[in-house]
Design an enzyme around this catalytic site. Structure first.
Site, PDB file in Angstrom:
ATOM      1  N   ASP A  62       0.867  -1.178   0.000  1.00 52.98           N
ATOM      2  CA  ASP A  62       0.000   0.000   0.000  1.00 52.98           C
ATOM      3  C   ASP A  62       0.902   1.226   0.000  1.00 52.98           C
ATOM      4  O   ASP A  62       1.517   1.565   1.019  1.00 52.98           O
ATOM      5  CB  ASP A  62      -0.891  -0.012   1.241  1.00 52.98           C
ATOM      6  N   ASN A  88       3.454   6.993 -11.228  1.00 54.89           N
ATOM      7  CA  ASN A  88       2.593   7.191 -10.069  1.00 54.89           C
ATOM      8  C   ASN A  88       1.137   7.154 -10.530  1.00 54.89           C
ATOM      9  O   ASN A  88       0.577   8.171 -10.933  1.00 54.89           O
ATOM     10  CB  ASN A  88       2.907   8.526  -9.399  1.00 54.89           C
ATOM     11  N   SER A 141      -5.799  13.689 -13.474  1.00 53.66           N
ATOM     12  CA  SER A 141      -7.175  13.559 -13.957  1.00 53.66           C
ATOM     13  C   SER A 141      -7.538  14.805 -14.757  1.00 53.66           C
ATOM     14  O   SER A 141      -7.017  15.892 -14.493  1.00 53.66           O
ATOM     15  CB  SER A 141      -8.154  13.418 -12.779  1.00 53.66           C
ATOM     16  N   TYR A 154     -11.047  15.658  -4.630  1.00 52.69           N
ATOM     17  CA  TYR A 154     -10.349  14.935  -5.693  1.00 52.69           C
ATOM     18  C   TYR A 154      -9.696  15.915  -6.672  1.00 52.69           C
ATOM     19  O   TYR A 154      -8.537  15.738  -7.061  1.00 52.69           O
ATOM     20  CB  TYR A 154     -11.346  14.035  -6.421  1.00 52.69           C
ATOM     21  N   LYS A 158      -5.613  16.116  -7.184  1.00 53.31           N
ATOM     22  CA  LYS A 158      -5.098  15.850  -8.533  1.00 53.31           C
ATOM     23  C   LYS A 158      -4.486  17.113  -9.134  1.00 53.31           C
ATOM     24  O   LYS A 158      -3.470  17.053  -9.842  1.00 53.31           O
ATOM     25  CB  LYS A 158      -6.207  15.308  -9.429  1.00 53.31           C
ATOM     26  N   GLY A 185      -9.385  11.490 -19.088  1.00 53.52           N
ATOM     27  CA  GLY A 185     -10.786  11.819 -18.903  1.00 53.52           C
ATOM     28  C   GLY A 185     -11.477  10.635 -18.247  1.00 53.52           C
ATOM     29  O   GLY A 185     -10.836   9.779 -17.623  1.00 53.52           O
ATOM     30  N   ASP A 188     -12.903   3.734 -18.713  1.00 55.05           N
ATOM     31  CA  ASP A 188     -13.612   2.511 -18.330  1.00 55.05           C
ATOM     32  C   ASP A 188     -12.701   1.642 -17.474  1.00 55.05           C
ATOM     33  O   ASP A 188     -11.986   0.780 -17.970  1.00 55.05           O
ATOM     34  CB  ASP A 188     -14.051   1.760 -19.582  1.00 55.05           C
ATOM     35  N   ARG A 193     -16.696   2.194 -11.718  1.00 55.84           N
ATOM     36  CA  ARG A 193     -17.872   1.314 -11.691  1.00 55.84           C
ATOM     37  C   ARG A 193     -19.012   1.859 -10.844  1.00 55.84           C
ATOM     38  O   ARG A 193     -20.184   1.629 -11.158  1.00 55.84           O
ATOM     39  CB  ARG A 193     -17.465  -0.074 -11.181  1.00 55.84           C
ATOM     40  N   SER A 195     -19.782   4.946 -10.442  1.00 57.07           N
ATOM     41  CA  SER A 195     -20.306   6.212 -10.966  1.00 57.07           C
ATOM     42  C   SER A 195     -21.352   5.929 -12.040  1.00 57.07           C
ATOM     43  O   SER A 195     -21.149   5.105 -12.919  1.00 57.07           O
ATOM     44  CB  SER A 195     -19.173   7.046 -11.576  1.00 57.07           C
TER      45      SER A 195
END
Length: 268
Positions: A62, A88, A141, A154, A158, A185, A188, A193, A195
């Site tokens: 972790d 990363n 992101s 978030y 980011k 962006g 998948d 999952r 969202s």
């Protein structure tokens, strides 16, 4: 950068974008170590990546913990014999209204998405410098470029990672280590999952292997950044800079539907 023979460590490499990057960089002749927290998922990912006799090491750790980072880097250096590329990629998200997020969820995003890559990069720098052709890839992101409502923390972490990379790139200029920032962006992946946000809300998902292909191209061209989302994303970035109030209005119209769609979006 020529990827043939390079030694790469990819955090969060057992699924999603990290796994796709591992597949793509292996196809270029690199050697790879992937990390992940879930032993079963990590083992299966390593098995799939090794098909065809490719060199793949797996490290169960972790990276949001000091022990996990130490273990990750120690084993990666031992197994690969050095390090040329650090990706990363490990990350986590909890969407929804800020006041609905717990302090633990907020702190987890900060630790996983921002603190962990900063500290792992710091620890890896001596090995990357020794490579004389080192590369740090920070996967952020698209929300770091155009912040959407209900992703406040978030977007913050980011965005912080993106600026960390920009500053570090300039700090390391001329020292044999380059830094590239990736802005995916909607993709998948398992992280998405939970969202329910779709194209009607601006979340058109692309396959992880498409993001990975763009990342590999960026690595080979020594790019500063890789931005996904095409022309639509470029227009949003420009509008956010030139007329942010117009984008605020667009998001205001979407707020009720978006709030419901991302209310349960969590992958920590």
């Amino acid at each position: 950068m020529k990827l043939q023979g390079k030694r790469a460590l990819i955090t969060g490499g057992s699924s999603g974008i990290g796994f796709a990057i591992a597949e793509a960089i292996l196809a270029k002749g690199a050697e790879v170590a992937i990390t992940g927290r879930r032993l079963d998922v990590l083992a299966e990912a390593a098995r799939r990546l090794r098909q065809g006799g490719r060199r793949v090491e797996s490290i169960a750790a972790d990276v949001s913990t000091e022990t996990g980072r130490e273990t990750t880097l120690k084993l990666a250096l031992e197994k690969l014999g050095g390090l040329d590329v650090l990706v990363n990629n490990a990350g986590g998200v909890r969407a929804g209204r800020l006041e609905d997020a717990t302090e633990a969820e907020i702190r987890t995003m900060i630790e996983v998405d921002l603190v962990a890559p900063i500290l792992l990069t710091r620890a890896a720098l001596p090995a990357l410098r020794a490579s004389k052709d080192g590369l740090v890839v920070n996967v952020t992101s698209g929300i770091a470029l155009v912040a959407a409502p209900f992703y406040a923390t978030y977007a913050g972490v980011k965005g912080g990672l993106a600026k960390f990379g920009e500053s570090l790139r300039r700090e390391l200029k001329g020292e044999g280590v380059h830094v590239m920032t990736v802005y995916p962006g909607a993709t998948d992946t398992p992280m998405m999952r939970s969202s329910r946000a779709g194209p009607e809300l601006g979340f058109t998902r692309e396959p992880a292997n498409a993001v990975a292909a763009a990342v590999i191209e960026g690595m080979e061209q020594d790019a500063f950044e890789v931005i996904r989302g095409g022309e639509a994303r470029a227009k949003m970035i420009a509008l956010n800079r030139e007329d942010p109030a117009a984008l605020d209005k667009r998001f205001l119209d979407l707020k009720p539907a978006l709030a419901e769609a991302v209310r349960d979006h969590s992958a920590l």
